[in-house]
Design an enzyme around this catalytic site. Sequence first.
Site, PDB file in Angstrom:
ATOM      1  N   LYS A 210     -24.970  21.245   7.326  1.00 43.72           N
ATOM      2  CA  LYS A 210     -23.465  21.396   7.870  1.00 43.72           C
ATOM      3  C   LYS A 210     -23.731  21.726   9.626  1.00 43.72           C
ATOM      4  O   LYS A 210     -24.335  21.595   9.674  1.00 43.72           O
ATOM      5  CB  LYS A 210     -22.478  22.706   7.908  1.00 43.72           C
ATOM      6  CG  LYS A 210     -23.288  23.680   7.785  1.00 43.72           C
ATOM      7  CD  LYS A 210     -22.959  24.630   9.009  1.00 43.72           C
ATOM      8  CE  LYS A 210     -23.315  25.735   9.589  1.00 43.72           C
ATOM      9  NZ  LYS A 210     -23.612  26.258  10.855  1.00 43.72           N
TER      10      LYS A 210
ATOM     11  N   PRO B  34     -32.985  20.946   8.333  1.00 50.98           N
ATOM     12  CA  PRO B  34     -34.331  21.724   8.613  1.00 50.98           C
ATOM     13  C   PRO B  34     -34.337  22.921   8.016  1.00 50.98           C
ATOM     14  O   PRO B  34     -33.133  24.008   8.546  1.00 50.98           O
ATOM     15  CB  PRO B  34     -33.118  21.267  10.283  1.00 50.98           C
ATOM     16  CG  PRO B  34     -32.979  19.990  10.281  1.00 50.98           C
ATOM     17  CD  PRO B  34     -32.131  19.479   8.753  1.00 50.98           C
TER      18      PRO B  34
ATOM     19  N   GLY C 241     -32.707  26.153  10.904  1.00 49.14           N
ATOM     20  CA  GLY C 241     -31.852  25.248  11.871  1.00 49.14           C
ATOM     21  C   GLY C 241     -30.887  25.111  12.378  1.00 49.14           C
ATOM     22  O   GLY C 241     -30.190  24.563  12.976  1.00 49.14           O
TER      23      GLY C 241
ATOM     24  N   MET D  87     -28.097  24.633  10.251  1.00 41.44           N
ATOM     25  CA  MET D  87     -27.354  23.724   9.927  1.00 41.44           C
ATOM     26  C   MET D  87     -27.571  24.137   8.302  1.00 41.44           C
ATOM     27  O   MET D  87     -26.774  22.920   7.771  1.00 41.44           O
ATOM     28  CB  MET D  87     -28.101  22.351   9.575  1.00 41.44           C
ATOM     29  CG  MET D  87     -28.198  21.603  10.719  1.00 41.44           C
ATOM     30  SD  MET D  87     -28.910  20.011  10.908  1.00 41.44           S
ATOM     31  CE  MET D  87     -27.964  19.325  10.050  1.00 41.44           C
TER      32      MET D  87
ATOM     33  N   GLY E 191     -29.015  25.334   5.337  1.00 41.42           N
ATOM     34  CA  GLY E 191     -30.032  24.322   4.610  1.00 41.42           C
ATOM     35  C   GLY E 191     -30.111  26.174   3.577  1.00 41.42           C
ATOM     36  O   GLY E 191     -30.118  25.288   2.392  1.00 41.42           O
TER      37      GLY E 191
ATOM     38  N   ALA F 213     -26.762  25.822   1.253  1.00 42.56           N
ATOM     39  CA  ALA F 213     -26.462  24.832   0.189  1.00 42.56           C
ATOM     40  C   ALA F 213     -27.337  24.699  -0.543  1.00 42.56           C
ATOM     41  O   ALA F 213     -27.105  24.451  -1.739  1.00 42.56           O
ATOM     42  CB  ALA F 213     -27.058  22.910   1.201  1.00 42.56           C
TER      43      ALA F 213
ATOM     44  N   ASP G 194     -21.765  31.495   4.830  1.00 44.86           N
ATOM     45  CA  ASP G 194     -22.077  29.652   5.452  1.00 44.86           C
ATOM     46  C   ASP G 194     -21.131  29.359   4.135  1.00 44.86           C
ATOM     47  O   ASP G 194     -21.453  28.242   3.659  1.00 44.86           O
ATOM     48  CB  ASP G 194     -23.048  29.327   5.702  1.00 44.86           C
ATOM     49  CG  ASP G 194     -22.954  29.441   7.564  1.00 44.86           C
ATOM     50  OD1 ASP G 194     -21.692  29.647   8.184  1.00 44.86           O
ATOM     51  OD2 ASP G 194     -23.802  29.631   8.062  1.00 44.86           O
TER      52      ASP G 194
HETATM   53  O1  C5P Z   1     -23.027  35.813   6.092  1.00 45.20           O
HETATM   54  P1  C5P Z   1     -25.294  35.696   6.445  1.00 45.20           P
HETATM   55  O2  C5P Z   1     -25.460  36.295   5.826  1.00 45.20           O
HETATM   56  O3  C5P Z   1     -25.769  34.095   6.373  1.00 45.20           O
HETATM   57  O4  C5P Z   1     -25.649  36.784   8.057  1.00 45.20           O
HETATM   58  C1  C5P Z   1     -27.078  36.259   8.607  1.00 45.20           C
HETATM   59  C2  C5P Z   1     -26.651  37.271   9.778  1.00 45.20           C
HETATM   60  O5  C5P Z   1     -26.232  36.547  10.954  1.00 45.20           O
HETATM   61  C3  C5P Z   1     -26.256  38.224   9.673  1.00 45.20           C
HETATM   62  O6  C5P Z   1     -26.434  39.343   9.153  1.00 45.20           O
HETATM   63  C4  C5P Z   1     -25.618  39.021  10.871  1.00 45.20           C
HETATM   64  O7  C5P Z   1     -26.606  39.613  12.099  1.00 45.20           O
HETATM   65  C5  C5P Z   1     -25.240  37.454  11.309  1.00 45.20           C
HETATM   66  N1  C5P Z   1     -23.664  36.814  11.319  1.00 45.20           N
HETATM   67  C6  C5P Z   1     -23.175  37.699  11.988  1.00 45.20           C
HETATM   68  N2  C5P Z   1     -21.167  37.188  12.169  1.00 45.20           N
HETATM   69  C7  C5P Z   1     -21.091  36.454  10.986  1.00 45.20           C
HETATM   70  C8  C5P Z   1     -21.529  35.691  10.185  1.00 45.20           C
HETATM   71  C9  C5P Z   1     -23.716  35.991  10.523  1.00 45.20           C
HETATM   72  O8  C5P Z   1     -23.256  38.440  13.306  1.00 45.20           O
HETATM   73  N3  C5P Z   1     -19.585  36.227  11.664  1.00 45.20           N
END
Ligand code: C5P
Length: 299
Positions: A11, A97, A100, A102, A104, A107, A139
């Site tokens: 994405k 990547p 990166g 995106m 991945g 996904a 995501d």
């Molecule tokens: O949800 P995910 O584990 O992919 O998020 C990774 C990190 O990105 C979180 O631990 C946080 O530090 C940051 N994040 C955030 N606010 C969001 C999404 C992600 O601060 N809305």
Amino acid sequence: MAHVTVKAPGKINLALHVGPLEASGYHDLMSVFQAVDVWETLTAEDASEFSLTVSGDVVLDEIPLDENNLVIKAARAVQRVSGFEGAAAFHIDKKVPVGGGMAGGSADAAAALVAVDALWGTKLSQVQLLELAAELGSDVPFSLEGYTQIGRGRGHLLEPVDSLPFHWVIVPQTLHLSTPLVYSTLDGLRGESAPAVPSAPSQGLVDALFAGDAHALAGELVNDLAAPAISLAPQIQSVLDRGTTLGAVAGMVSGSGPTCVFLAEDTQHQTRLVDGFQGEGFHALGASSPARGAHLLRN
Ligand code: C5P
């Protein structure tokens, strides 16, 4: 079924507005996600224990192959809600990547949810899969749904938006950026003054997507994570500058970076931009959007 194959898209964020850090440790977001036809391909087959292997033409050495991988976590989440007791041997062929910006890894998680649900015949509803996806990462729901979606909350509350096709050039970087580090760098740059996020994307963005108008879209692209990503990896700015010199309609950092994406007018322009970047020694690939979310291939 003894063997299934699922594809899930990478994405880009056409708009990424980041609000204040919440008590949950996440930031309130208003994002417009669009899936691109750069695919992760996951195969799953019946096995007595979980295992994972990866291949692909991206940097693979930072990918955990144990229980820390979102693929295994996704499979365990389906086990938990379904009560199914088997396991699976997974293989991911990666094109998105790694590290990166995106999605991945998201996904892969979305692909794993769809794969084990089919492999094990657990027949979870899309609503159940979306709930598990949101637990796995902000995501992951988008990776399941694909196409073009407004993301609110942590980015996991989705609302579809119409979009005609767009053509992009993706320029991955060799370094990786940690998503939490990019968010905390944004907090540091802002101090106490984080703005509230808008409740909806601009009408200009919605209209540009509906019309498939690349030049109108160019003026609407926004990414609050670009400044912290560039402050952590200043070489991103020189990649963006190359895109301008080569005649891209627009360039931006993808999500938390460091991948850069460039908007082309059409497929011919896209090919010229890919050639231009490659001629200067960059890795560059063409991609089109919107693309569908995680889906089972008929074997
Ligand atoms: O949800 P995910 O584990 O992919 O998020 C990774 C990190 O990105 C979180 O631990 C946080 O530090 C940051 N994040 C955030 N606010 C969001 C999404 C992600 O601060 N809305």
